[in-house]
Design a protein around this motif. Structure first.
Motif, PDB file in Angstrom:
ATOM      1  N   PHE A  33       0.833  -1.206   0.000  1.00 54.70           N
ATOM      2  CA  PHE A  33       0.000   0.000   0.000  1.00 54.70           C
ATOM      3  C   PHE A  33       0.869   1.258   0.000  1.00 54.70           C
ATOM      4  CE2 PHE A  33      -3.237  -2.892   2.016  1.00 54.70           C
ATOM      5  CZ  PHE A  33      -4.180  -2.794   1.008  1.00 54.70           C
ATOM      6  N   PHE A  38      -3.692   2.522  -2.290  1.00 54.58           N
ATOM      7  CA  PHE A  38      -4.780   1.585  -2.033  1.00 54.58           C
ATOM      8  C   PHE A  38      -5.357   0.993  -3.315  1.00 54.58           C
ATOM      9  CE2 PHE A  38      -9.314   0.657  -1.584  1.00 54.58           C
ATOM     10  CZ  PHE A  38      -9.271  -0.297  -0.578  1.00 54.58           C
ATOM     11  N   PHE A  68      -6.447  -3.639   4.703  1.00 53.05           N
ATOM     12  CA  PHE A  68      -6.097  -2.220   4.782  1.00 53.05           C
ATOM     13  C   PHE A  68      -6.566  -1.640   6.113  1.00 53.05           C
ATOM     14  CE2 PHE A  68      -6.823   2.322   4.054  1.00 53.05           C
ATOM     15  CZ  PHE A  68      -5.573   2.700   3.588  1.00 53.05           C
TER      16      PHE A  68
END
Length: 205
Positions: A33, A38, A68
Motif C-alpha cells: 500500500f 490503495f 487495509f
C-alpha cells in the motif's frame, strides 16, 4: 510490538506460526500500500511480498479492504507503542512531549510509508482514519492533563492543545522523517519543545 489480533472477525490466529504469518502479511501490506497506494495495491502483491500462499491471505482476511483496515489500526497502535516506549520513567511535562516526539520521528523515518497509508485511509477507510487521529490526540491530552495535575504544565483546554501538538508532530514527521532525515531527531524535538514551552513572543532581556 503492536498486537497482531488484526485479522478479520473469526479469523484470529491461535498459534505462534499463525501470528507470525499474520505479521508477515501486515508488513507486506504496508510495503504494498505504501508503494502502490490503495487502489493499485493487490492481494497477490501482498502475498508475493510476504512469501505466503494466496490461501494464507484468506485464512486471516476477507478482502483487500479488510487488510487495509487492519493495517491502519496496526500502524496506529505501533505509533502509540513507540511513542510511549520513548518516554523515560519519571519524565514530566514538556520532557514527555519531547521524548514522545523523538520516538515518533524515529518511527516515521523507519516507516515512511505510514504517511501515504494514513492519508489514503481518509477516503478508503474514514472510520479508521478518524480513530487514528482521535486516539493520538486523546493520549496527548491525557499526558497534558497529568502534567497540569502535577504542576509542571498549565491547566486549560487540553483537547485543543493536544490537537495542535499532534498537528505539529505530524508535519515535523513529514518534513524531517520522510522528506529529509538528515538532522538528528533530538535536535528537532528540542526546537519543538522550546516552542511549546516558550512560545513565539520575544524574550525579555
Amino acid at each position: 510490538m503492536a498486537q497482531t489480533s488484526a485479522a478479520s472477525p473469526g479469523k484470529v490466529p491461535r498459534t505462534a506460526r499463525g501470528r507470525e504469518t499474520l505479521r508477515k502479511l501486515l508488513d507486506a501490506a504496508a510495503a504494498e500500500f505504501g508503494e502502490r497506494g490503495f487502489h493499485e495495491a493487490s492481494i497477490s502483491g501482498i502475498t508475493r511480498r510476504a512469501g505466503t500462499a494466496l490461501g494464507s491471505f484468506y485464512t486471516y482476511f476477507d478482502s483487500k479492504d479488510a487488510i487495509f483496515t487492519a493495517l491502519v489500526r496496526d500502524m496506529s497502535a505501533r505509533v502509540a507503542t513507540t511513542a510511549a516506549a520513548a518516554v523515560s520513567e519519571g519524565a514530566t511535562g514538556l520532557q514527555r512531549e519531547r521524548e514522545a516526539l523523538v520516538g515518533f520521528l524515529h518511527f516515521a523515518r523507519e516507516h515512511k510509508e505510514i504517511y501515504r497509508i494514513i492519508d489514503e485511509a481518509e477516503f478508503a477507510d474514514p472510520q479508521s482514519y478518524r480513530a487514528h487521529y482521535e486516539g493520538t490526540a486523546t493520549r496527548i491530552a491525557a499526558r497534558l492533563a497529568e502534567g497540569a495535575a502535577s504542576g509542571t504544565l498549565r491547566h486549560g483546554e487540553q483537547d485543543v492543545r493536544a490537537w495542535a501538538i499532534m498537528g505539529m508532530n505530524v508535519f515535523l514527521g513529514l518534513r524531517f522523517g520522510v522528506w529529509d532525515d538528515s538532522r538528528p531527531v533530538e535536535e528537532i524535538a528540542e526546537v519543538a519543545a522550546d516552542l511549546l514551552g516558550e512560545g513565539l513572543n520575544a524574550r525579555s532581556r
